[in-house]
Design a protein around this motif. Sequence first.
Motif, PDB file in Angstrom:
ATOM      1  N   SER A 110       0.809  -1.223   0.000  1.00  0.00           N
ATOM      2  CA  SER A 110       0.000   0.000   0.000  1.00  0.00           C
ATOM      3  C   SER A 110       0.843   1.274   0.000  1.00  0.00           C
ATOM      4  CB  SER A 110      -0.947   0.000   1.208  1.00  0.00           C
ATOM      5  OG  SER A 110      -0.208   0.130   2.404  1.00  0.00           O
ATOM      6  N   CYS A 111       2.161   1.134   0.104  1.00  0.00           N
ATOM      7  CA  CYS A 111       3.028   2.312   0.120  1.00  0.00           C
ATOM      8  C   CYS A 111       3.127   2.937  -1.269  1.00  0.00           C
ATOM      9  CB  CYS A 111       4.438   1.935   0.587  1.00  0.00           C
ATOM     10  SG  CYS A 111       4.527   1.540   2.328  1.00  0.00           S
ATOM     11  N   THR A 112       3.207   4.248  -1.269  1.00  0.00           N
ATOM     12  CA  THR A 112       3.453   4.967  -2.514  1.00  0.00           C
ATOM     13  C   THR A 112       4.728   5.776  -2.324  1.00  0.00           C
ATOM     14  OG1 THR A 112       2.078   6.806  -1.769  1.00  0.00           O
ATOM     15  CG2 THR A 112       1.013   5.136  -3.147  1.00  0.00           C
ATOM     16  N   GLY A 113       5.442   5.965  -3.391  1.00  0.00           N
ATOM     17  CA  GLY A 113       6.692   6.721  -3.306  1.00  0.00           C
ATOM     18  C   GLY A 113       7.845   5.855  -2.855  1.00  0.00           C
ATOM     19  N   PRO A 114       8.974   6.477  -2.606  1.00  0.00           N
ATOM     20  CA  PRO A 114      10.175   5.726  -2.220  1.00  0.00           C
ATOM     21  C   PRO A 114       9.976   4.961  -0.914  1.00  0.00           C
ATOM     22  CG  PRO A 114      10.695   8.038  -2.649  1.00  0.00           C
ATOM     23  CD  PRO A 114       9.215   7.910  -2.668  1.00  0.00           C
ATOM     24  N   THR A 115      10.471   3.744  -0.907  1.00  0.00           N
ATOM     25  CA  THR A 115      10.347   2.862   0.254  1.00  0.00           C
ATOM     26  C   THR A 115      11.644   2.083   0.423  1.00  0.00           C
ATOM     27  OG1 THR A 115       8.000   2.599  -0.230  1.00  0.00           O
ATOM     28  CG2 THR A 115       8.969   0.991   1.230  1.00  0.00           C
ATOM     29  N   VAL A 116      12.049   1.892   1.669  1.00  0.00           N
ATOM     30  CA  VAL A 116      13.194   1.031   1.962  1.00  0.00           C
ATOM     31  C   VAL A 116      12.638  -0.207   2.647  1.00  0.00           C
ATOM     32  CG1 VAL A 116      15.422   0.781   3.118  1.00  0.00           C
ATOM     33  CG2 VAL A 116      14.695   3.030   2.290  1.00  0.00           C
ATOM     34  N   PRO A 117      12.567  -1.331   1.938  1.00  0.00           N
ATOM     35  CA  PRO A 117      12.007  -2.550   2.545  1.00  0.00           C
ATOM     36  C   PRO A 117      12.974  -3.177   3.539  1.00  0.00           C
ATOM     37  CG  PRO A 117      12.748  -2.993   0.325  1.00  0.00           C
ATOM     38  CD  PRO A 117      12.970  -1.535   0.557  1.00  0.00           C
ATOM     39  N   TYR A 118      12.438  -4.043   4.361  1.00  0.00           N
ATOM     40  CA  TYR A 118      13.252  -4.809   5.297  1.00  0.00           C
ATOM     41  C   TYR A 118      13.818  -6.006   4.551  1.00  0.00           C
ATOM     42  CZ  TYR A 118      14.377  -8.004   9.100  1.00  0.00           C
ATOM     43  OH  TYR A 118      15.023  -8.897   9.920  1.00  0.00           O
ATOM     44  N   LEU A 119      15.118  -6.012   4.326  1.00  0.00           N
ATOM     45  CA  LEU A 119      15.792  -7.025   3.530  1.00  0.00           C
ATOM     46  C   LEU A 119      15.642  -8.434   4.104  1.00  0.00           C
ATOM     47  CD1 LEU A 119      17.648  -7.640   1.093  1.00  0.00           C
ATOM     48  CD2 LEU A 119      19.598  -7.172   2.606  1.00  0.00           C
ATOM     49  N   GLY A 120      15.553  -8.544   5.420  1.00  0.00           N
ATOM     50  CA  GLY A 120      15.459  -9.854   6.066  1.00  0.00           C
ATOM     51  C   GLY A 120      14.311 -10.710   5.566  1.00  0.00           C
TER      52      GLY A 120
END
Length: 183
Positions: free
Chosen positions: A142-152
């Motif tokens: 549901s996020c819009t725009g830049p996102t930093v996901p959790y790599l784990g």
Amino acid sequence: KELAEQLTLISSSLFRNIDPTELLSQAWSKTKTKHKSPNVIASIQRFNQFTFWVPTMILSFESLRNRSKALSHFIEIAKELRQLQNFDGVMGVIAGLTMSPVARLKFSKLSISDQLLSFIDELEASMDPSHSWKLYRNTLRSCTGPTVPYLGVYLTDLTFIEDGNPDFQNATDGTKLINFKKR
């Protein structure tokens, strides 16, 4: 806010530097092949350093009042990280706050506002790994725009794919075939 922005810039830079080939064959988790995943390793190490920095900073204060302030400060940082859609940073704060030396600071939590405590509880629930990170994955979608996901999450998925599926499958005539669904 400034700290959350800087943490997001660092996490974002590390995540963007990961080449897809670094994620093949769990190279990041094997001693002989770690050199093939320098950016994955760098991201993991930065996450771990940040996660351990959280309780280190909180526990560096001897007084109950200062520990409470530090706890509140890290919850505020988590709030900013969430607004910046830095889930790697959010998970780092949550992991640091849930480590046993911090989790058992019952008296330090008494002076934290109910609003902040409620927020961190909701944030923890949204990053719950149960049901294959279902709530987190829905939030991420549901996020819009830049996102930093959790790599784990992705490293776990890749590990299950690699370990949970055979490299070869048997055809009906008994011939060994490469399992292309895995690769």
